[in-house]
Design a protein around this motif. Structure first.
Motif, PDB file in Angstrom:
ATOM      1  N   ALA A 215       0.768  -1.028   0.036  1.00  0.00           N
ATOM      2  CA  ALA A 215       0.019   0.224  -0.150  1.00  0.00           C
ATOM      3  C   ALA A 215       0.840   1.205  -0.119  1.00  0.00           C
ATOM      4  O   ALA A 215       0.350   2.425  -0.503  1.00  0.00           O
ATOM      5  N   LYS A 216       2.055   1.041   0.312  1.00  0.00           N
ATOM      6  CA  LYS A 216       2.932   2.190   0.306  1.00  0.00           C
ATOM      7  C   LYS A 216       3.604   2.513  -1.012  1.00  0.00           C
ATOM      8  O   LYS A 216       4.468   3.336  -1.067  1.00  0.00           O
ATOM      9  N   GLY A 217       3.608   1.598  -1.933  1.00  0.00           N
ATOM     10  CA  GLY A 217       4.032   1.866  -3.167  1.00  0.00           C
ATOM     11  C   GLY A 217       5.192   1.100  -3.113  1.00  0.00           C
ATOM     12  O   GLY A 217       5.825   1.014  -4.319  1.00  0.00           O
ATOM     13  N   MET A 218       5.522   0.238  -2.330  1.00  0.00           N
ATOM     14  CA  MET A 218       7.073  -0.619  -2.320  1.00  0.00           C
ATOM     15  C   MET A 218       6.527  -1.924  -3.311  1.00  0.00           C
ATOM     16  O   MET A 218       5.469  -2.330  -3.272  1.00  0.00           O
ATOM     17  N   ARG A 219       7.440  -2.448  -3.953  1.00  0.00           N
ATOM     18  CA  ARG A 219       7.192  -3.634  -4.785  1.00  0.00           C
ATOM     19  C   ARG A 219       8.053  -4.804  -4.139  1.00  0.00           C
ATOM     20  O   ARG A 219       9.113  -4.886  -3.809  1.00  0.00           O
ATOM     21  N   PRO A 220       7.317  -5.922  -4.292  1.00  0.00           N
ATOM     22  CA  PRO A 220       7.723  -7.207  -3.440  1.00  0.00           C
ATOM     23  C   PRO A 220       8.790  -7.972  -4.538  1.00  0.00           C
ATOM     24  O   PRO A 220       8.577  -7.930  -5.771  1.00  0.00           O
ATOM     25  N   LEU A 221       9.712  -8.425  -3.613  1.00  0.00           N
ATOM     26  CA  LEU A 221      10.940  -9.089  -4.658  1.00  0.00           C
ATOM     27  C   LEU A 221      10.210 -10.442  -4.821  1.00  0.00           C
ATOM     28  O   LEU A 221      10.605 -11.159  -5.754  1.00  0.00           O
ATOM     29  N   THR A 222       9.551 -11.209  -4.125  1.00  0.00           N
ATOM     30  CA  THR A 222       8.969 -12.444  -3.850  1.00  0.00           C
ATOM     31  C   THR A 222       7.467 -12.295  -3.534  1.00  0.00           C
ATOM     32  O   THR A 222       7.047 -11.408  -2.781  1.00  0.00           O
ATOM     33  N   ASP A 223       7.016 -13.493  -3.821  1.00  0.00           N
ATOM     34  CA  ASP A 223       5.699 -13.702  -3.017  1.00  0.00           C
ATOM     35  C   ASP A 223       5.760 -13.822  -1.423  1.00  0.00           C
ATOM     36  O   ASP A 223       6.947 -14.060  -1.183  1.00  0.00           O
ATOM     37  N   LEU A 224       4.589 -13.347  -0.808  1.00  0.00           N
ATOM     38  CA  LEU A 224       4.755 -13.534   0.688  1.00  0.00           C
ATOM     39  C   LEU A 224       5.177 -15.172   0.777  1.00  0.00           C
ATOM     40  O   LEU A 224       4.377 -15.795   0.419  1.00  0.00           O
ATOM     41  N   GLY A 225       6.232 -15.433   1.563  1.00  0.00           N
ATOM     42  CA  GLY A 225       6.690 -16.644   2.123  1.00  0.00           C
ATOM     43  C   GLY A 225       5.970 -17.010   3.396  1.00  0.00           C
ATOM     44  O   GLY A 225       5.936 -16.025   4.209  1.00  0.00           O
TER      45      GLY A 225
END
Length: 511
Positions: A215-225
């Motif tokens: 929601a803060k605009g950050m981008r995930p490197l991987t799916d939630l583990g």
């Protein structure tokens, strides 16, 4: 006389001299012959402030406030010492990480949420692997989130979940702090959650953190583990995904981190049932010590503070992962009591039910504040099956005010397999327990606790109108059946189970 500050007598050699008077209200002059006031001036603002401070220090006029401030000042050293102790305890729980750079200089930040210190072992392995890959890494607790990550481009979060989707103790401030940061340097992140799939909200807090970062605009490197019961293979698989996303070869050397434990000694046990399906033990422990018996008699070895319904984690011999059980006692009882059913393939349950009197175990304690009776006089409806009766017995024992308590208990059989049977009857006789409804699931009777609830639907609806609270403890299948029964009981009332949950009148401890 308490208002008098200074009195100057007339000079004997000067018949025209006067009395000079200073009081808490002001200052003036008095004629020595007539006693009349010749002049007077009230205190100005600064003099009034001075007088207030004078009264606080001497206790004159405002003695009660001076007393309060005095008591408060006595507490300051105690608060300072306890604050330092809590800070030191949190720091001591963190492993010593080699080359843990400061926040301002880090290329990558690792934040850790852990209740029993186990998550730190996984975090240390990732920190070491990244450091060996020539990255400058800063690791800290989630509550220590800082805006000073000037050079960091990536954030890795490893967190366990406490209770029903809540934050562990060293991560309770994270979401609020993160929401208040306008600028945050890292733009990519990865979240790894730790939990137990047997609980309905598996890795619930990790989900909340992942969503907040997105929601803060950050981008995930991987799916939630998500790692189930600290599975090393699941952890290594997620690290492989992280390694690919970072395009960095990570040489992982994981060493399990043992939780901080205290030693308990078994002093009493009562066994119920004889076959593998029903064999259950009620075990009582006291605080143990490595000191010899002569020294133990000189000291009162206290238990940590806990309430019935809180959790105790047992670390089986040769293992590093604690298994958690609901407590049937409170620390003021002077003992630790749990109710354990032996499962055929259960490492910890077989370990516990095989203990002999005098044997010691290693344990940790966790609060479970969301599963305690509300502090009021409203009726309690306690619904459990099997070992789920344990915390309810603890609640009833403490019911000295004779609050209405209605228990619906699902057991397998009566007789020697019926948990706490004798004690429940005594609690009924002393009116600490109001109603006991039992459901026996043996082939001969085949009755379930939700059927008992439906049979008493009219009475239960009336209790809900009186503000009754519902508490459910036991297996997840039983809890789902109970919730469905309550939906039928409440049909047409305008109230749902979710409504009761939202206002805290329906709570569960489900496994």
């Amino acid at each position: 006389m308490t208002a008098l500050r200074e009195l100057a007598f007339p000079a004997p050699q000067n018949p025209h001299d006067v009395y000079a008077l200073s009081t808490s209200k002001g200052a003036g002059y008095i004629d020595p012959s007539s006693g009349k006031r010749l002049a007077w001036q009230d205190n100005d603002v600064w003099q009034r402030v001075h007088e207030t401070l004078f009264m606080l220090h001497t206790g004159e006029g405002l003695w009660w406030l001076a007393l309060v401030l005095g008591v408060t000042s006595v507490c300051v050293p105690a608060l300072a010492v306890s604050g330092i102790w809590l800070w030191a305890s949190r720091r001591q729980a963190m492993p010593k990480l080699a080359k843990n750079v400061c926040a301002r200089e880090a290329d990558m930040v690792i934040l850790v949420g852990s209740e029993s210190n186990a998550t730190w072992g996984f975090a240390a392995a990732i920190h070491q692997a990244l450091t060996r890959a020539d990255l400058r890494v800063h690791a800290a607790s989630m509550n220590d989130l800082s805006p000073r990550y000037m050079k960091a481009k990536r954030l890795i979060i490893l967190t366990s979940t406490f209770g029903d989707g809540d934050a562990p103790s060293n991560a309770t401030q994270f979401l609020q702090k993160f929401a208040g940061l306008d600028l945050f340097a890292p733009v990519h992140f990865a979240v790894l959650g730790f939990g137990d799939r047997r609980f309905p909200n598996f890795c619930g807090y990790a989900h909340k953190v992942h969503e907040a970062l997105c929601a803060k605009g950050m981008r995930p490197l991987t799916d939630l583990g998500m790692v189930d019961r600290q599975s090393e293979s699941a952890f290594r698989k997620w690290v492989e995904q992280l390694s690919a996303a970072l395009d960095v070869e990570l040489e992982l050397q994981y060493q399990p981190s043992l939780p901080r434990t205290i030693a308990l000694r078994l002093v009493e046990r009562k066994d119920y049932g004889t076959d593998t399906e029903t064999f259950t033990s009620v075990l009582r422990f006291v605080r143990s010590s490595q000191a010899n018996s002569a020294w133990q008699g000189l000291f009162n070895i206290r238990l940590p503070a806990f309430q019935a319904g809180d959790l105790i984690g047992i670390v089986p011999s040769g293992d590093t992962v604690p298994r958690f059980y609901s407590l049937a006692s409170a620390s003021q009882d002077g003992f630790v009591e749990i109710c354990v059913r032996r499962h055929p393939n259960g490492l910890c349950s077989r370990y516990l039910t095989s203990l002999n009197l005098g044997d010691s175990i290693d344990a940790i304690f966790r609060t479970n504040a969301s599963f305690r009776p509300a502090v009021d006089a409203a009726p309690l409806i306690l619904i459990g099956a099997g070992t789920g009766i344990g915390p309810f017995v603890g609640f009833i024992r403490q019911n000295t005010a004779r609050r209405p308590m209605h228990v619906y208990f699902g057991a397998r059989r009566s007789g020697d397999s019926f948990l706490y049977g004798e004690e429940l009857r005594r609690l009924m006789d002393t009116r600490r327990l109001t109603v006991l409804r039992t459901a026996l699931s043996s082939p001969a009777e085949k009755t379930y606790v939700q059927e008992r609830l439906l049979a008493d639907a009219a009475t239960l609806r009336e209790l809900i109108t009186r503000g009754a609270h519902i508490m459910v403890c036991g297996g997840s299948d039983m809890a789902r059946g109970v919730a469905n029964a309550w939906e039928r009981i409440l049909a047409g009332s305008g109230i749902t189970v979710n409504d009761l949950k939202e206002r805290g009148s329906y709570v569960e401890d489900v496994y």
